[in-house]
Write a protein that holds these residues in place. Structure first.
Motif, PDB file in Angstrom:
ATOM      1  N   VAL A 132      -2.357 -15.953 -14.571  1.00  0.00           N
ATOM      2  CA  VAL A 132      -2.253 -14.493 -14.640  1.00  0.00           C
ATOM      3  C   VAL A 132      -2.406 -14.017 -16.082  1.00  0.00           C
ATOM      4  O   VAL A 132      -3.103 -13.030 -16.366  1.00  0.00           O
ATOM      5  N   ALA A 133      -1.771 -14.715 -17.013  1.00  0.00           N
ATOM      6  CA  ALA A 133      -1.858 -14.341 -18.423  1.00  0.00           C
ATOM      7  C   ALA A 133      -3.291 -14.453 -18.938  1.00  0.00           C
ATOM      8  O   ALA A 133      -3.782 -13.575 -19.652  1.00  0.00           O
ATOM      9  N   LYS A 168      -8.784 -22.043 -16.249  1.00  0.00           N
ATOM     10  CA  LYS A 168      -9.151 -21.661 -14.879  1.00  0.00           C
ATOM     11  C   LYS A 168      -8.911 -20.168 -14.640  1.00  0.00           C
ATOM     12  O   LYS A 168      -9.744 -19.471 -14.050  1.00  0.00           O
ATOM     13  N   GLY A 169      -7.751 -19.667 -15.086  1.00  0.00           N
ATOM     14  CA  GLY A 169      -7.447 -18.251 -14.900  1.00  0.00           C
ATOM     15  C   GLY A 169      -8.458 -17.365 -15.598  1.00  0.00           C
ATOM     16  O   GLY A 169      -8.884 -16.328 -15.059  1.00  0.00           O
ATOM     17  N   PHE A 170      -8.880 -17.764 -16.795  1.00  0.00           N
ATOM     18  CA  PHE A 170      -9.867 -17.011 -17.559  1.00  0.00           C
ATOM     19  C   PHE A 170     -11.223 -17.040 -16.859  1.00  0.00           C
ATOM     20  O   PHE A 170     -11.858 -15.993 -16.660  1.00  0.00           O
ATOM     21  N   ARG A 171     -11.657 -18.230 -16.468  1.00  0.00           N
ATOM     22  CA  ARG A 171     -12.962 -18.356 -15.813  1.00  0.00           C
ATOM     23  C   ARG A 171     -12.985 -17.632 -14.467  1.00  0.00           C
ATOM     24  O   ARG A 171     -13.971 -16.961 -14.135  1.00  0.00           O
ATOM     25  N   ASP A 172     -11.926 -17.769 -13.699  1.00  0.00           N
ATOM     26  CA  ASP A 172     -11.888 -17.112 -12.388  1.00  0.00           C
ATOM     27  C   ASP A 172     -11.968 -15.604 -12.523  1.00  0.00           C
ATOM     28  O   ASP A 172     -12.662 -14.932 -11.747  1.00  0.00           O
ATOM     29  N   GLU A 173     -11.263 -15.044 -13.499  1.00  0.00           N
ATOM     30  CA  GLU A 173     -11.294 -13.590 -13.688  1.00  0.00           C
ATOM     31  C   GLU A 173     -12.659 -13.133 -14.177  1.00  0.00           C
ATOM     32  O   GLU A 173     -13.148 -12.066 -13.783  1.00  0.00           O
ATOM     33  N   MET A 174     -13.308 -13.931 -15.000  1.00  0.00           N
ATOM     34  CA  MET A 174     -14.625 -13.574 -15.533  1.00  0.00           C
ATOM     35  C   MET A 174     -15.709 -13.557 -14.455  1.00  0.00           C
ATOM     36  O   MET A 174     -16.793 -12.992 -14.672  1.00  0.00           O
ATOM     37  N   LYS A 257      -8.875  -9.341 -31.852  1.00  0.00           N
ATOM     38  CA  LYS A 257      -8.777  -8.025 -31.209  1.00  0.00           C
ATOM     39  C   LYS A 257      -7.598  -7.920 -30.254  1.00  0.00           C
ATOM     40  O   LYS A 257      -7.107  -6.838 -29.961  1.00  0.00           O
ATOM     41  N   GLY A 258      -7.144  -9.053 -29.750  1.00  0.00           N
ATOM     42  CA  GLY A 258      -6.004  -9.046 -28.841  1.00  0.00           C
ATOM     43  C   GLY A 258      -5.461 -10.439 -28.665  1.00  0.00           C
ATOM     44  O   GLY A 258      -6.126 -11.431 -28.989  1.00  0.00           O
ATOM     45  N   LEU A 259      -4.232 -10.532 -28.185  1.00  0.00           N
ATOM     46  CA  LEU A 259      -3.658 -11.827 -27.823  1.00  0.00           C
ATOM     47  C   LEU A 259      -2.714 -11.623 -26.655  1.00  0.00           C
ATOM     48  O   LEU A 259      -2.111 -10.564 -26.495  1.00  0.00           O
ATOM     49  N   VAL A 260      -2.630 -12.649 -25.838  1.00  0.00           N
ATOM     50  CA  VAL A 260      -1.670 -12.641 -24.740  1.00  0.00           C
ATOM     51  C   VAL A 260      -0.499 -13.512 -25.161  1.00  0.00           C
ATOM     52  O   VAL A 260      -0.671 -14.694 -25.456  1.00  0.00           O
ATOM     53  N   THR A 261       0.661 -12.903 -25.249  1.00  0.00           N
ATOM     54  CA  THR A 261       1.825 -13.664 -25.681  1.00  0.00           C
ATOM     55  C   THR A 261       2.779 -13.887 -24.526  1.00  0.00           C
ATOM     56  O   THR A 261       2.967 -13.029 -23.665  1.00  0.00           O
ATOM     57  N   GLN A 262       3.344 -15.070 -24.534  1.00  0.00           N
ATOM     58  CA  GLN A 262       4.418 -15.375 -23.615  1.00  0.00           C
ATOM     59  C   GLN A 262       5.705 -14.830 -24.220  1.00  0.00           C
ATOM     60  O   GLN A 262       5.675 -14.137 -25.225  1.00  0.00           O
ATOM     61  N   ASN A 263       6.819 -15.187 -23.611  1.00  0.00           N
ATOM     62  CA  ASN A 263       8.113 -14.864 -24.195  1.00  0.00           C
ATOM     63  C   ASN A 263       8.823 -16.194 -24.459  1.00  0.00           C
ATOM     64  O   ASN A 263       9.662 -16.634 -23.672  1.00  0.00           O
ATOM     65  N   PRO A 264       8.444 -16.881 -25.548  1.00  0.00           N
ATOM     66  CA  PRO A 264       8.975 -18.226 -25.776  1.00  0.00           C
ATOM     67  C   PRO A 264      10.498 -18.271 -25.895  1.00  0.00           C
ATOM     68  O   PRO A 264      11.112 -19.265 -25.504  1.00  0.00           O
ATOM     69  N   THR A 290       8.417 -16.383 -16.681  1.00  0.00           N
ATOM     70  CA  THR A 290       8.987 -15.629 -17.805  1.00  0.00           C
ATOM     71  C   THR A 290       8.058 -14.528 -18.318  1.00  0.00           C
ATOM     72  O   THR A 290       8.379 -13.857 -19.295  1.00  0.00           O
ATOM     73  N   GLY A 291       6.887 -14.350 -17.678  1.00  0.00           N
ATOM     74  CA  GLY A 291       6.033 -13.204 -17.970  1.00  0.00           C
ATOM     75  C   GLY A 291       5.140 -13.359 -19.187  1.00  0.00           C
ATOM     76  O   GLY A 291       5.203 -14.333 -19.930  1.00  0.00           O
ATOM     77  N   SER A 292       4.279 -12.349 -19.379  1.00  0.00           N
ATOM     78  CA  SER A 292       3.352 -12.315 -20.521  1.00  0.00           C
ATOM     79  C   SER A 292       2.952 -10.870 -20.773  1.00  0.00           C
ATOM     80  O   SER A 292       3.100 -10.008 -19.898  1.00  0.00           O
TER      81      SER A 292
END
Length: 314
Positions: A132-133, A168-174, A257-264, A290-292
């Motif tokens: 998802v992230a 996989k998540g990146f490729r599937d969304e693309m 330009k952007g980053l996806v961060t977790q909540n470590p 724990t989300g992103s």
């Protein structure tokens, strides 16, 4: 099972003010390493939760995220020390399976965090939903490049579940964007220098490159350095993963330009909470997400984002 039940019978708990205090219990928390700020933040969350719960956390990890053998040895050492429970972020889901099973066989339960082990051995898995992230990163990058062009993936470790799921998540969304072509994934072992060299080679071989996705802190920072050195920030859109001082610097100067961060912080905190529940024979969720969140120059200074990016200021 008998050994496990005996261990639990020996556990003495005291409920005070809604918190659980346990005595003489140690969580052996084996992370992927210490080379990135991400793991230091996970450790901070774990230690805060341990203090609240009254348990001890021994937070360890190999020097590099490519040192699978060292991580196996650390789990073996935990078994030999007869620790109460092991929390594990696997560098390789398959390679860590035998030693995780060995722990189970001698009555030591396993809780996993960040990256799971195969076989369903874990009592609970605490992590970001990486697919998802990564989809958030894909949608953002696609929009930034006008939904067409070549995109590269600079990943971290080929065998780790986080890299597999993020790719996989990146490729599937693309797949939603047929005019975007994704190049073959290149692996950097999460090493900034390797990621820099890989990205430089990709840019050289693909002068029409439009975007790069770096799948962890090391991969993203290395890619950012390459783009900065090539002065390509106006031509190549970089989207990273995780967060660190370097990544935020690159967000603010426009190289990333952007980053996806977790909540470590919460990954560490909730891992310890889950481990304590297991020790106390309490119900625990099998999967804890724990989300992103997507961070850009437009929202990086928002209060909610800053709480995630700067947990040491808590």
């Amino acid at each position: 099972m008998l050994k496990t039940n005996l261990r639990r019978l020996l556990l003495t708990t005291l409920i005070l003010g809604g918190s659980i205090t346990t005595f003489s219990k140690t969580i052996e928390m084996v992370s992927k390493g210490y080379q990135h700020e991400f793991w230091k933040t996970v450790e901070l969350g774990a230690k805060d939760a341990a203090k609240k719960a009254g348990v001890e956390v021994n937070f360890i990890g190999p020097e590099k995220e490519s040192e699978i053998g060292k991580q196996v040895g650390m789990v073996e050492n935990g078994i030999n020390k007869k620790v109460d429970i092991i929390a594990l972020a696997t560098l390789d889901a398959n390679a860590l399976y035998p030693v995780a099973k060995k722990a189970n066989d001698v009555g030591i339960e396993i809780v996993t965090f960040d990256s799971n082990v195969r076989g369903g051995l874990e009592k609970s898995f605490v992590a970001t939903d990486n697919a998802v992230a990564a989809a958030k990163a894909a949608d953002f990058l696609a929009k930034q490049i006008g939904y067409k062009g070549k995109v590269a993936i600079v990943a971290h470790n080929a065998g780790t579940s986080t890299a597999i799921e993020r790719e996989k998540g990146f490729r599937d969304e693309m797949k939603k964007y047929p005019d975007i072509k994704i190049l073959n994934t290149q692996f950097s072992d999460g090493d900034k220098s390797k990621a820099l060299a890989i990205t430089q080679d990709i840019i050289l071989a693909n002068p029409d490159l439009k975007g790069v996705f770096g799948t962890n802190e090391g991969a993203a920072v290395g890619a950012a350095r390459a783009i900065e050195e090539k002065k390509a920030q106006d031509k190549v859109v970089l989207v990273g993963f995780d967060s660190s001082e370097d990544e935020i610097k690159y967000i603010n100067n426009g190289v990333m330009k952007g980053l996806v961060t977790q909540n470590p912080y919460m990954i560490g905190y909730e891992t310890v909470e889950a481990a304590v529940k297991v020790l106390n024979n309490q119900p625990v969720e099998k999967r804890i997400d724990t989300g992103s969140v997507l961070v850009t120059k437009d929202n990086v200074n928002n209060e909610d984002i800053q709480k995630i990016l700067n947990p040491f200021k808590k």
